[in-house]
Scaffold this motif. Structure first.
Motif, PDB file in Angstrom:
ATOM      1  N   LEU A 176      50.908 -16.040 -33.282  1.00 55.95           N
ATOM      2  CA  LEU A 176      49.695 -16.949 -33.516  1.00 55.95           C
ATOM      3  C   LEU A 176      48.899 -17.063 -32.239  1.00 55.95           C
ATOM      4  O   LEU A 176      47.788 -17.063 -32.241  1.00 55.95           O
ATOM      5  CB  LEU A 176      50.523 -18.511 -33.452  1.00 55.95           C
ATOM      6  CG  LEU A 176      49.498 -19.606 -33.593  1.00 55.95           C
ATOM      7  CD1 LEU A 176      48.436 -19.672 -34.932  1.00 55.95           C
ATOM      8  CD2 LEU A 176      50.220 -20.958 -33.472  1.00 55.95           C
ATOM      9  N   ALA A 177      49.638 -16.735 -30.855  1.00 56.26           N
ATOM     10  CA  ALA A 177      48.783 -16.872 -29.660  1.00 56.26           C
ATOM     11  C   ALA A 177      47.795 -15.804 -29.635  1.00 56.26           C
ATOM     12  O   ALA A 177      46.702 -15.665 -29.070  1.00 56.26           O
ATOM     13  CB  ALA A 177      49.702 -16.980 -28.390  1.00 56.26           C
ATOM     14  N   ALA A 178      48.398 -14.572 -30.355  1.00 55.58           N
ATOM     15  CA  ALA A 178      47.608 -13.353 -30.427  1.00 55.58           C
ATOM     16  C   ALA A 178      46.574 -13.229 -31.238  1.00 55.58           C
ATOM     17  O   ALA A 178      45.207 -12.800 -31.206  1.00 55.58           O
ATOM     18  CB  ALA A 178      48.691 -12.094 -30.543  1.00 55.58           C
ATOM     19  N   GLU A 179      46.813 -14.013 -32.440  1.00 53.40           N
ATOM     20  CA  GLU A 179      45.834 -14.062 -33.505  1.00 53.40           C
ATOM     21  C   GLU A 179      44.568 -14.947 -33.156  1.00 53.40           C
ATOM     22  O   GLU A 179      43.504 -14.704 -33.379  1.00 53.40           O
ATOM     23  CB  GLU A 179      46.507 -14.783 -34.824  1.00 53.40           C
ATOM     24  CG  GLU A 179      47.399 -13.882 -35.426  1.00 53.40           C
ATOM     25  CD  GLU A 179      48.496 -14.484 -36.527  1.00 53.40           C
ATOM     26  OE1 GLU A 179      49.202 -13.981 -37.227  1.00 53.40           O
ATOM     27  OE2 GLU A 179      48.481 -16.036 -36.381  1.00 53.40           O
ATOM     28  N   PHE A 180      44.886 -15.948 -32.443  1.00 49.99           N
ATOM     29  CA  PHE A 180      43.724 -17.097 -32.173  1.00 49.99           C
ATOM     30  C   PHE A 180      42.220 -16.451 -31.546  1.00 49.99           C
ATOM     31  O   PHE A 180      41.480 -16.627 -32.016  1.00 49.99           O
ATOM     32  CB  PHE A 180      44.098 -18.178 -31.173  1.00 49.99           C
ATOM     33  CG  PHE A 180      44.532 -19.587 -31.929  1.00 49.99           C
ATOM     34  CD1 PHE A 180      43.749 -20.607 -31.802  1.00 49.99           C
ATOM     35  CD2 PHE A 180      45.187 -19.588 -32.788  1.00 49.99           C
ATOM     36  CE1 PHE A 180      43.867 -21.900 -32.597  1.00 49.99           C
ATOM     37  CE2 PHE A 180      45.694 -20.661 -33.672  1.00 49.99           C
ATOM     38  CZ  PHE A 180      44.827 -21.787 -33.372  1.00 49.99           C
ATOM     39  N   PRO A 181      42.583 -15.585 -30.534  1.00 52.69           N
ATOM     40  CA  PRO A 181      41.345 -15.014 -29.969  1.00 52.69           C
ATOM     41  C   PRO A 181      40.828 -14.259 -30.695  1.00 52.69           C
ATOM     42  O   PRO A 181      39.308 -13.975 -30.730  1.00 52.69           O
ATOM     43  CB  PRO A 181      41.825 -14.265 -28.670  1.00 52.69           C
ATOM     44  CG  PRO A 181      43.251 -14.774 -28.285  1.00 52.69           C
ATOM     45  CD  PRO A 181      43.877 -15.378 -29.662  1.00 52.69           C
TER      46      PRO A 181
END
Length: 177
Positions: A131-136
């Motif tokens: 999720l943290a990698a997807e957001f940006p």
């Protein structure tokens, strides 16, 4: 009405899931068509793609094939209940209970037993990191405020749903042995 009709034509009762009615083709097909983030992304990115990326990240971290398969299947319940954004899910106690019960049935069916606390922690960590990698990449504005370094190189590009579905089924077959 207490059932939904799945892609393969099964009348499925999500409130009282019967393992004999859970179908991998239904899961792969549905997740390939469900958009992450309630559709609030810069382009279409499916729950199926997310699941594939999570399974690949588990492999890159050297986790067991069982954890890799659990990562692939970790959103399997959403094929029957739909995807709900985390802020809403957090205040939907009934939904959370249904999701957990159905997800446990899916894990039992495809992994042979529920996840151990250690396995669940590994799956949760990968899900959160992805999720943290997807957001940006997928949000017009990165509001998560958390960065992460993954061991794999996830693919966040638009992918045809039929390809995602086929890849999901193939990886599930490979991991299940």
């Amino acid at each position: 009405m207490t059932t939904i009709t799945t892609y393969t034509g099964i009348s499925f009762a999500p409130l009282s899931p019967n393992p004999e009615q859970i179908n991998l083709t239904d899961i792969a097909h549905s997740l390939s068509l469900l958009c992450r983030g309630n559709g609030h992304l810069v382009h279409f990115y499916s729950v199926g793609q997310h699941s594939l990326n999570c399974a690949r990240e588990a492999a890159a971290r050297g986790y067991s094939r069982r954890v890799q398969l659990a990562c692939l299947m970790h959103d399997g319940s959403e094929a029957y209940l739909s995807d709900v954004p985390r802020p809403l899910k957090a205040v939907m106690a009934d939904y959370l209970a249904l999701e957990e019960r159905l997800q446990d049935v899916i894990y039992e069916l495809y992994l042979g037993s529920p996840l151990t606390p250690e396995e669940l922690a590994q799956v949760t960590e990968i899900d959160d990191d992805m999720l943290a990698a997807e957001f940006p990449v997928l949000k017009a504005k990165n509001t998560l405020g958390r960065s992460v370094t993954l061991q794999s190189t996830p693919d966040f590009a638009v992918a045809p749903f039929a390809e995602v579905e086929e890849e999901f089924l193939q990886l599930a077959a490979d991991l299940a042995g």
